[in-house]
Write a protein that holds these residues in place. Structure first.
Motif, PDB file in Angstrom:
ATOM      1  N   ARG A   4      26.113 -12.711  56.494  1.00 58.08           N
ATOM      2  CA  ARG A   4      26.146 -12.663  57.953  1.00 58.08           C
ATOM      3  C   ARG A   4      26.110 -11.244  58.515  1.00 58.08           C
ATOM      4  NH1 ARG A   4      30.066 -17.673  59.938  1.00 58.08           N
ATOM      5  NH2 ARG A   4      28.902 -19.309  58.832  1.00 58.08           N
ATOM      6  N   GLY A   5      26.010 -10.255  57.638  1.00 59.18           N
ATOM      7  CA  GLY A   5      25.926  -8.876  58.098  1.00 59.18           C
ATOM      8  C   GLY A   5      27.258  -8.253  58.443  1.00 59.18           C
ATOM      9  N   TRP A   6      28.341  -8.969  58.227  1.00 58.79           N
ATOM     10  CA  TRP A   6      29.657  -8.452  58.586  1.00 58.79           C
ATOM     11  C   TRP A   6      30.052  -7.287  57.680  1.00 58.79           C
ATOM     12  CZ3 TRP A   6      32.229 -13.956  58.926  1.00 58.79           C
ATOM     13  CH2 TRP A   6      31.758 -14.589  60.072  1.00 58.79           C
ATOM     14  N   TYR A   7      29.641  -7.321  56.429  1.00 55.34           N
ATOM     15  CA  TYR A   7      29.981  -6.231  55.509  1.00 55.34           C
ATOM     16  C   TYR A   7      29.288  -4.938  55.945  1.00 55.34           C
ATOM     17  CZ  TYR A   7      30.974  -3.976  51.001  1.00 55.34           C
ATOM     18  OH  TYR A   7      31.427  -3.134  50.012  1.00 55.34           O
ATOM     19  N   ASP A   8      28.001  -5.016  56.278  1.00 57.21           N
ATOM     20  CA  ASP A   8      27.277  -3.823  56.739  1.00 57.21           C
ATOM     21  C   ASP A   8      27.901  -3.280  58.019  1.00 57.21           C
ATOM     22  OD1 ASP A   8      25.385  -3.733  54.665  1.00 57.21           O
ATOM     23  OD2 ASP A   8      24.152  -5.251  55.642  1.00 57.21           O
ATOM     24  N   ALA A   9      28.275  -4.166  58.946  1.00 60.18           N
ATOM     25  CA  ALA A   9      28.890  -3.715  60.194  1.00 60.18           C
ATOM     26  C   ALA A   9      30.227  -3.032  59.923  1.00 60.18           C
ATOM     27  CB  ALA A   9      29.079  -4.898  61.139  1.00 60.18           C
ATOM     28  N   HIS A  10      30.989  -3.588  58.992  1.00 63.73           N
ATOM     29  CA  HIS A  10      32.272  -2.984  58.640  1.00 63.73           C
ATOM     30  C   HIS A  10      32.064  -1.598  58.029  1.00 63.73           C
ATOM     31  CE1 HIS A  10      36.378  -2.638  57.156  1.00 63.73           C
ATOM     32  NE2 HIS A  10      35.896  -2.365  55.960  1.00 63.73           N
ATOM     33  N   LEU A  11      31.064  -1.449  57.176  1.00 66.33           N
ATOM     34  CA  LEU A  11      30.795  -0.146  56.561  1.00 66.33           C
ATOM     35  C   LEU A  11      30.379   0.881  57.611  1.00 66.33           C
ATOM     36  CD1 LEU A  11      28.920  -1.078  53.248  1.00 66.33           C
ATOM     37  CD2 LEU A  11      31.302  -0.377  53.538  1.00 66.33           C
ATOM     38  N   ARG A  12      29.544   0.482  58.565  1.00 62.97           N
ATOM     39  CA  ARG A  12      29.116   1.416  59.606  1.00 62.97           C
ATOM     40  C   ARG A  12      30.312   1.909  60.416  1.00 62.97           C
ATOM     41  NH1 ARG A  12      24.761  -2.299  60.017  1.00 62.97           N
ATOM     42  NH2 ARG A  12      25.791  -3.358  61.774  1.00 62.97           N
ATOM     43  N   ALA A  13      31.165   0.992  60.825  1.00 63.47           N
ATOM     44  CA  ALA A  13      32.356   1.388  61.585  1.00 63.47           C
ATOM     45  C   ALA A  13      33.282   2.253  60.737  1.00 63.47           C
ATOM     46  CB  ALA A  13      33.088   0.140  62.077  1.00 63.47           C
ATOM     47  N   SER A  14      33.412   1.934  59.461  1.00 64.31           N
ATOM     48  CA  SER A  14      34.288   2.706  58.579  1.00 64.31           C
ATOM     49  C   SER A  14      33.757   4.125  58.391  1.00 64.31           C
ATOM     50  CB  SER A  14      34.415   2.003  57.228  1.00 64.31           C
ATOM     51  OG  SER A  14      35.017   0.728  57.362  1.00 64.31           O
ATOM     52  N   ARG A  15      32.436   4.273  58.250  1.00 68.94           N
ATOM     53  CA  ARG A  15      31.871   5.621  58.085  1.00 68.94           C
ATOM     54  C   ARG A  15      32.186   6.493  59.296  1.00 68.94           C
ATOM     55  NH1 ARG A  15      27.074   2.710  56.505  1.00 68.94           N
ATOM     56  NH2 ARG A  15      26.983   2.542  54.229  1.00 68.94           N
ATOM     57  N   ARG A  16      32.018   5.946  60.497  1.00 68.05           N
ATOM     58  CA  ARG A  16      32.318   6.728  61.695  1.00 68.05           C
ATOM     59  C   ARG A  16      33.793   7.133  61.717  1.00 68.05           C
ATOM     60  NH1 ARG A  16      28.939   2.680  64.024  1.00 68.05           N
ATOM     61  NH2 ARG A  16      30.779   1.530  64.751  1.00 68.05           N
ATOM     62  N   ARG A  17      34.646   6.207  61.396  1.00 65.62           N
ATOM     63  CA  ARG A  17      36.085   6.471  61.439  1.00 65.62           C
ATOM     64  C   ARG A  17      36.478   7.501  60.375  1.00 65.62           C
ATOM     65  NH1 ARG A  17      37.192   1.710  61.541  1.00 65.62           N
ATOM     66  NH2 ARG A  17      37.529   1.249  59.346  1.00 65.62           N
ATOM     67  N   PHE A  18      35.949   7.344  59.161  1.00 67.36           N
ATOM     68  CA  PHE A  18      36.310   8.258  58.081  1.00 67.36           C
ATOM     69  C   PHE A  18      35.718   9.652  58.293  1.00 67.36           C
ATOM     70  CE2 PHE A  18      36.715   4.299  55.270  1.00 67.36           C
ATOM     71  CZ  PHE A  18      38.073   4.200  55.536  1.00 67.36           C
ATOM     72  N   ARG A  19      34.522   9.727  58.853  1.00 66.55           N
ATOM     73  CA  ARG A  19      33.938  11.038  59.134  1.00 66.55           C
ATOM     74  C   ARG A  19      34.831  11.811  60.111  1.00 66.55           C
ATOM     75  NH1 ARG A  19      28.626  13.345  59.574  1.00 66.55           N
ATOM     76  NH2 ARG A  19      27.650  11.358  59.067  1.00 66.55           N
ATOM     77  N   SER A  20      35.265  11.136  61.191  1.00 67.83           N
ATOM     78  CA  SER A  20      36.127  11.786  62.164  1.00 67.83           C
ATOM     79  C   SER A  20      37.454  12.199  61.530  1.00 67.83           C
ATOM     80  CB  SER A  20      36.362  10.837  63.345  1.00 67.83           C
ATOM     81  OG  SER A  20      37.272  11.384  64.264  1.00 67.83           O
ATOM     82  N   ARG A  21      37.987  11.337  60.690  1.00 65.32           N
ATOM     83  CA  ARG A  21      39.259  11.623  60.028  1.00 65.32           C
ATOM     84  C   ARG A  21      39.117  12.789  59.055  1.00 65.32           C
ATOM     85  NH1 ARG A  21      41.861   6.164  58.047  1.00 65.32           N
ATOM     86  NH2 ARG A  21      41.329   5.667  60.202  1.00 65.32           N
TER      87      ARG A  21
END
Length: 472
Positions: free
Chosen positions: A360-377
């Motif tokens: 359902r694409g939920w894993y890809d969406a989770h990874l995209r959001a996680s990358r943004r969050r981890f980059r900022s962190r």
């Protein structure tokens, strides 16, 4: 005592009490009272208890109540009864050795800030969508899906994982080559047993590296040979000097140094595997989180006949799920099955939930959001370290969930780690991952499971803990 008669002392001795909301029967209450008197030492070992008729009269109850209570305590070993003799107490508190009172260990201070590596952002676990996936498969699974899981995993998940790895990691994978396992460690144990069955007894590992991988190989009966890592990754020339015919390597993002295996060494490593008739076991550790460009493709696509690929969702979703995969060369499949005849795949409903989550694409969406969050962190952590610990040098920032903070030689980091823990900050010394003695002074700082608001106070505690260890 004279067992031919009793007196009101027994009524006083035995506190039968009132029934508990009418549920506790009289003979149970009598047995409890006798048992308590014996345990407390009020009825000593060898003492005779009154005849059932006499005690029943004294207590104003039926004789049956007393005989039932006595019978229960005889069965439990508190009383002994012989024909023609009085019923006597057969247990004493002194017959059991008193257990020494455990000394309470001093409580460790609570960890307020966690800079240890190895965990994703557990606060951001996609609970709602994962629950939706579980609910979906629970309602749609056919009856035969609810039986025992196959040893290689459910075909639906194997097919979905193979498609995901081809699309996102550049792997040469198909359903027949994928086995579902409980994580990277489980996959490595299965692989090592298969290697052992094929006559390969020596395995090389990266140094520094994850200790659990070394332990997994040893548990499978292989001899482990640490091989150093430099700025280009595993030193293949040092690998060639070992008797190993298999090696575990983090090609896309090495743990804990954060290096990426250079293109030249990738090619040399594949040539080495072909020359020795061996295998490269690729640990695809947190490589989905790359911040300078797209994630580097896996080595497995370069030679699927010589490279085993291990992966999991432990660093992307949560280690609590216990879901991973193993992509093996076709020629190794029989050895994998034969060497691991009782290997069990994770629960089928969990497998199907992960397949739904991927489809359902939920894993890809989770990874995209996680990358943004981890980059900022990551950026905040690096900036704060630059201001608070200017003598330190940071490396391994391009990917993953941790960085390495290099400190001046001579810094006593073990003391700093203990001081930080006492102040509520969890740190990890790079030496904890070395197999062959200490090296350059450095800390491995994880930022996966710490919020941005916690980073500045965590670094302030780090700076304070390092004060006695480093001459600034």
């Amino acid at each position: 005592m004279d067992v031919s008669q009793t007196n009101h002392a027994w009524a006083t001795l035995l506190d039968i009490g009132l029934p508990e909301r009418g549920r506790r029967r009289l003979h149970d209450r009598l047995a409890h009272a006798l048992r308590t008197a014996i345990r407390d030492g009020r009825l000593t070992e060898g003492a005779a208890v009154p005849p059932s008729r006499a005690l029943a009269e004294e207590l104003g109850c039926s004789r049956w109540v007393v005989t039932e209570a006595y019978g229960q305590l005889v069965a439990e070993g508190y009383l002994s009864a012989r024909v023609g003799s009085a019923t006597r107490v057969s247990w004493s508190p002194e017959t059991t050795q008193p257990q020494p009172r455990a000394r309470r260990a001093p409580e460790r201070p609570p960890i307020r800030y966690d800079l240890a590596p190895g965990l994703p952002d557990l606060r951001a676990f996609p609970r709602r969508r994962w629950a939706d996936a579980v609910r979906t498969v629970t309602g749609s699974a056919v009856h035969y899906d609810l039986g025992r899981p196959g040893p290689t995993g459910h075909l639906v998940l194997r097919t979905t994982v193979a498609e995901y790895l081809r699309r996102s990691r550049g792997a040469d994978a198909h359903a027949e080559s994928v086995s579902v396992c409980a994580g990277v460690t489980d996959g490595l144990v299965r692989t090592c047993r298969a290697l052992r069955a094929e006559g390969i007894a020596d395995l090389a590992v990266e140094d520094p590296g994850w200790g659990r991988l070394r332990d997994a190989a040893t548990s499978a009966g292989l001899r482990v040979h640490p091989v150093p890592v430099d700025h280009d990754g595993l030193r293949v020339e040092d690998l060639a000097r070992t008797p190993a015919r298999a090696v575990v390597v983090g090609a896309a993002h090495q743990f804990p140094t954060g290096t990426v295996l250079s293109p030249e060494r990738r090619a040399r490593l594949v040539r080495w595997a072909r020359e020795v008739g061996g295998f490269v076991i690729e640990d695809d550790y947190d490589s989905e989180f790359r911040y300078d460009h797209h994630p580097v493709a896996v080595m497995q696509g370069m030679d699927p006949s010589r490279v085993v690929l291990l992966g999991s969702v432990s660093k992307t979703l949560s280690p609590a799920l216990g879901l991973g995969w193993l992509v093996a060369p076709a020629g190794m499949a029989p050895a994998l099955r034969a060497a691991n005849p009782v290997a069990a795949a994770p629960p089928v409903l969990d497998q199907l939930a992960l397949a739904t989550f991927l489809e359902r694409g939920w894993y890809d969406a989770h990874l995209r959001a996680s990358r943004r969050r981890f980059r900022s962190r990551r950026d905040l952590l690096v900036r704060t370290l630059g201001a608070q610990v200017p003598e330190g040098r940071v490396s391994g920032t391009a990917a993953g969930l941790h960085i390495v903070l290099h400190l001046p030689d001579g810094a006593g980091l073990q003391g700093a780690v203990r001081a930080a823990a006492a102040a509520g900050l969890r740190l990890t010394d790079l030496d904890d991952y070395r197999a062959e003695g200490p090296g350059q002074r450095a800390l491995v700082l994880g930022y996966g499971n710490i919020s941005e608001t916690e980073i500045p106070p965590a670094v302030a505690l780090l700076r304070e803990a390092l004060g006695p260890a480093v001459q600034w």
